[in-house]
Design a protein around this motif. Structure first.
Motif, PDB file in Angstrom:
ATOM      1  N   VAL A 208       1.013  -1.177   0.035  1.00  0.00           N
ATOM      2  CA  VAL A 208       0.147   0.097   0.113  1.00  0.00           C
ATOM      3  C   VAL A 208       0.900   1.269  -0.173  1.00  0.00           C
ATOM      4  O   VAL A 208       0.752   2.280  -0.588  1.00  0.00           O
ATOM      5  N   GLU A 209       1.938   1.218   0.763  1.00  0.00           N
ATOM      6  CA  GLU A 209       2.881   2.297   0.915  1.00  0.00           C
ATOM      7  C   GLU A 209       3.648   2.712  -0.514  1.00  0.00           C
ATOM      8  O   GLU A 209       3.726   3.884  -0.898  1.00  0.00           O
ATOM      9  N   GLU A 210       3.789   1.521  -1.011  1.00  0.00           N
ATOM     10  CA  GLU A 210       4.550   1.552  -2.464  1.00  0.00           C
ATOM     11  C   GLU A 210       3.504   2.393  -3.468  1.00  0.00           C
ATOM     12  O   GLU A 210       3.873   3.216  -4.391  1.00  0.00           O
ATOM     13  N   TYR A 211       2.362   1.824  -3.425  1.00  0.00           N
ATOM     14  CA  TYR A 211       1.489   2.283  -4.657  1.00  0.00           C
ATOM     15  C   TYR A 211       0.941   3.719  -4.386  1.00  0.00           C
ATOM     16  O   TYR A 211       0.650   4.545  -4.998  1.00  0.00           O
ATOM     17  N   GLU A 212       0.797   4.126  -2.965  1.00  0.00           N
ATOM     18  CA  GLU A 212       0.518   5.373  -2.323  1.00  0.00           C
ATOM     19  C   GLU A 212       1.613   6.427  -2.871  1.00  0.00           C
ATOM     20  O   GLU A 212       1.288   7.578  -3.405  1.00  0.00           O
ATOM     21  N   LYS A 213       2.894   5.934  -2.937  1.00  0.00           N
ATOM     22  CA  LYS A 213       3.834   6.955  -3.374  1.00  0.00           C
ATOM     23  C   LYS A 213       3.855   7.167  -5.028  1.00  0.00           C
ATOM     24  O   LYS A 213       4.117   8.084  -5.441  1.00  0.00           O
ATOM     25  N   LYS A 214       3.086   6.485  -5.606  1.00  0.00           N
ATOM     26  CA  LYS A 214       2.762   6.440  -7.151  1.00  0.00           C
ATOM     27  C   LYS A 214       1.662   7.138  -7.190  1.00  0.00           C
ATOM     28  O   LYS A 214       1.192   7.294  -8.428  1.00  0.00           O
ATOM     29  N   ARG A 217      -4.361   4.909  -4.430  1.00  0.00           N
ATOM     30  CA  ARG A 217      -4.823   4.611  -3.116  1.00  0.00           C
ATOM     31  C   ARG A 217      -5.908   3.493  -3.501  1.00  0.00           C
ATOM     32  O   ARG A 217      -6.792   3.714  -4.061  1.00  0.00           O
ATOM     33  N   PHE A 218      -5.897   2.705  -2.576  1.00  0.00           N
ATOM     34  CA  PHE A 218      -7.036   1.486  -2.423  1.00  0.00           C
ATOM     35  C   PHE A 218      -7.951   1.753  -1.464  1.00  0.00           C
ATOM     36  O   PHE A 218      -7.471   1.847  -0.191  1.00  0.00           O
ATOM     37  N   LYS A 219      -9.231   1.817  -1.727  1.00  0.00           N
ATOM     38  CA  LYS A 219     -10.280   2.294  -0.808  1.00  0.00           C
ATOM     39  C   LYS A 219     -10.473   0.891   0.026  1.00  0.00           C
ATOM     40  O   LYS A 219     -10.712   0.965   1.180  1.00  0.00           O
ATOM     41  N   SER A 220     -10.335  -0.323  -0.502  1.00  0.00           N
ATOM     42  CA  SER A 220     -10.605  -1.475   0.101  1.00  0.00           C
ATOM     43  C   SER A 220      -9.319  -2.354  -0.006  1.00  0.00           C
ATOM     44  O   SER A 220      -8.693  -2.873  -0.731  1.00  0.00           O
ATOM     45  N   ILE A 221      -9.197  -2.910   1.452  1.00  0.00           N
ATOM     46  CA  ILE A 221      -8.179  -4.147   1.655  1.00  0.00           C
ATOM     47  C   ILE A 221      -9.026  -5.236   2.206  1.00  0.00           C
ATOM     48  O   ILE A 221      -9.402  -5.266   3.159  1.00  0.00           O
ATOM     49  N   ASN A 222      -8.819  -6.359   1.291  1.00  0.00           N
ATOM     50  CA  ASN A 222      -9.539  -7.350   1.627  1.00  0.00           C
ATOM     51  C   ASN A 222      -8.556  -8.442   2.062  1.00  0.00           C
ATOM     52  O   ASN A 222      -7.750  -8.969   1.024  1.00  0.00           O
ATOM     53  N   VAL A 223      -8.239  -9.007   3.316  1.00  0.00           N
ATOM     54  CA  VAL A 223      -7.578  -9.886   3.922  1.00  0.00           C
ATOM     55  C   VAL A 223      -8.057 -11.278   4.124  1.00  0.00           C
ATOM     56  O   VAL A 223      -7.172 -12.208   4.482  1.00  0.00           O
ATOM     57  N   LEU A 255      -3.724   1.659   8.123  1.00  0.00           N
ATOM     58  CA  LEU A 255      -4.907   2.028   7.375  1.00  0.00           C
ATOM     59  C   LEU A 255      -4.822   3.679   7.158  1.00  0.00           C
ATOM     60  O   LEU A 255      -4.602   4.254   8.049  1.00  0.00           O
ATOM     61  N   SER A 256      -5.258   3.929   5.889  1.00  0.00           N
ATOM     62  CA  SER A 256      -5.482   5.380   5.682  1.00  0.00           C
ATOM     63  C   SER A 256      -6.819   5.807   5.812  1.00  0.00           C
ATOM     64  O   SER A 256      -7.579   4.935   6.228  1.00  0.00           O
TER      65      SER A 256
END
Length: 383
Positions: A208-214, A217-223, A255-256
């Motif tokens: 998530v951190e890697e892609y937020e730098k790009k 942003r992902f609204k949903s994280i399904n574990v 989580l953001s």
């Protein structure tokens, strides 16, 4: 300790599934209590048990559904679940199933490959819809479980390899009929250690951190799900440790603002409330073994034959007699039709009722009609 109304069983044809709805209700209440976080969304993994009576109970408690087939989507809708609370996973979604999911208005497709993503985009375009999707990532985490039910290793068929993820995210963002909502993970089933879930949180945080730098942003994280149960002592631990499970994600997942966490629990919800009840047909004396031949077999409960799984076995008719060793076997014409070997049980006689415990998950739903046997009925108790 479980209470079985053995006197009421005498009039019922065996084998059958017996469900303790009061335990199911307590389990659902405990999940709601321990998942107390507006960011947490719990979906019941319907593949564990699709009995309509069970589904209606779970729906009434306010949970969503995790489906892996069009048939499961239909069963969820029939039980009263709203389309907007259904997430849909599976490596082999057919065109017909994708169209059904679009028409149902499901919450999200958990997409497992680039070809699947392309077909969903195409079918959504033809239907005049925009398909919400999460990309299922294969995080390459060993869940320390049976090889048949681990799903998060690099060599598993499930999910998108980490090395391919960036390209597929870019493709999804360019599609007109796909809305990329998040990422989906599921590392396996019957996980009884917390460490794999912590490792999953750490891997999710890095991604998530890697892609937020790009700027993504992902609204949903399904574990996913995977929390295991105590098959050896079901009465000692009738409800899994949901407190520790949810706190693991609460404490380790970064989580953001506005980000949701979705869970897909199945076995841990329904396993302990169900038992397979069978009747002893014969007690056979072998050369070195004593066999209790029962009228249930791998057709009613395939887990022992399929996974070498073991369910606690109890003699309900004579719980306190002198104990002997038995192989508990069924009538199916396969040597693997065996529920337990050298089981130390109170003396077994013809006609005794035997309970195979913790069978509420992956029991009735996996039953077959091999040997032209009828599917087992189910009965419920709220006492």
């Amino acid at each position: 300790m479980a209470r079985f109304p053995v006197s009421e069983f005498k009039e019922l044809p065996t084998p059958f599934y017996f469900y303790d709805l009061s335990l199911l209700d307590r389990t659902l209440a405990e999940i709601k209590r321990t998942a107390r976080d507006p960011r947490f969304k719990v979906h019941y993994a319907i593949k564990a048990n699709a009995n309509p009576g069970i589904l209606r109970r779970i729906q009434a408690a306010g949970f969503g559904v995790d489906a892996v087939s069009g048939g499961e989507i239909a069963a969820a809708v029939e039980a009263g679940f709203e389309g907007g609370k259904i997430v849909y996973a599976g490596v082999g979604k057919s065109d017909r199933e994708i169209i059904l999911a679009l028409e149902t208005g499901i919450e999200c497709f958990n997409v497992e490959s680039l070809p699947e993503l392309e077909i969903i985009d195409e079918l959504a375009r033809k239907a005049g819809r925009k398909a919400p999707v999460a990309l299922r990532v294969n995080p390459d985490i060993d869940a320390h479980t049976h090889e048949y039910i681990t799903t998060g290793l690099a060599e598993n068929k499930f999910g998108i390899n980490l090395g391919q993820l960036s390209e597929i995210i870019g493709t999804a963002q360019e599609m007109d009929n796909v809305e990329l909502r998040g990422l989906h993970f599921h590392i396996g089933s019957q996980i009884t250690e917390i460490e794999p879930f912590i490792l999953l949180c750490e891997k999710i945080n890095r991604l998530v951190e890697e892609y937020e730098k790009k700027g993504i942003r992902f609204k949903s994280i399904n574990v996913g799900g995977g929390l295991g149960i105590d098959y050896a002592e079901p009465d000692r631990h009738p409800i899994p440790d949901f407190e520790t499970y949810f706190n693991t994600f609460r404490n380790h997942l970064k989580l953001s603002e506005g980000q949701e966490v979705h869970f897909e629990l199945g076995r841990s919800v329904v396993a302990q409330c169900g038992s397979l009840i069978t009747r002893v047909l014969y007690v056979k004396e072998g050369v070195t073994k004593r066999f209790a031949i029962v009228d249930a077999g791998m057709t009613e409960l395939i887990r022992p034959a399929l996974y070498n799984a073991h369910h606690k076995i109890e003699n309900l008719s004579s719980p306190n007699g002198e104990r002997h060793h038995y192989d508990i076997v069924g009538p199916i014409c396969e040597s693997s039709d065996c529920f337990g070997k050298d089981e130390l049980l109170p003396a077994i006689r013809r006609g005794d009722f035997i309970a195979l415990r913790s069978a509420g998950a992956y029991g009735e739903i996996m039953a077959s009609q091999y040997n032209c046997r009828p599917l087992p009925p189910s009965y419920f108790s709220e006492k």
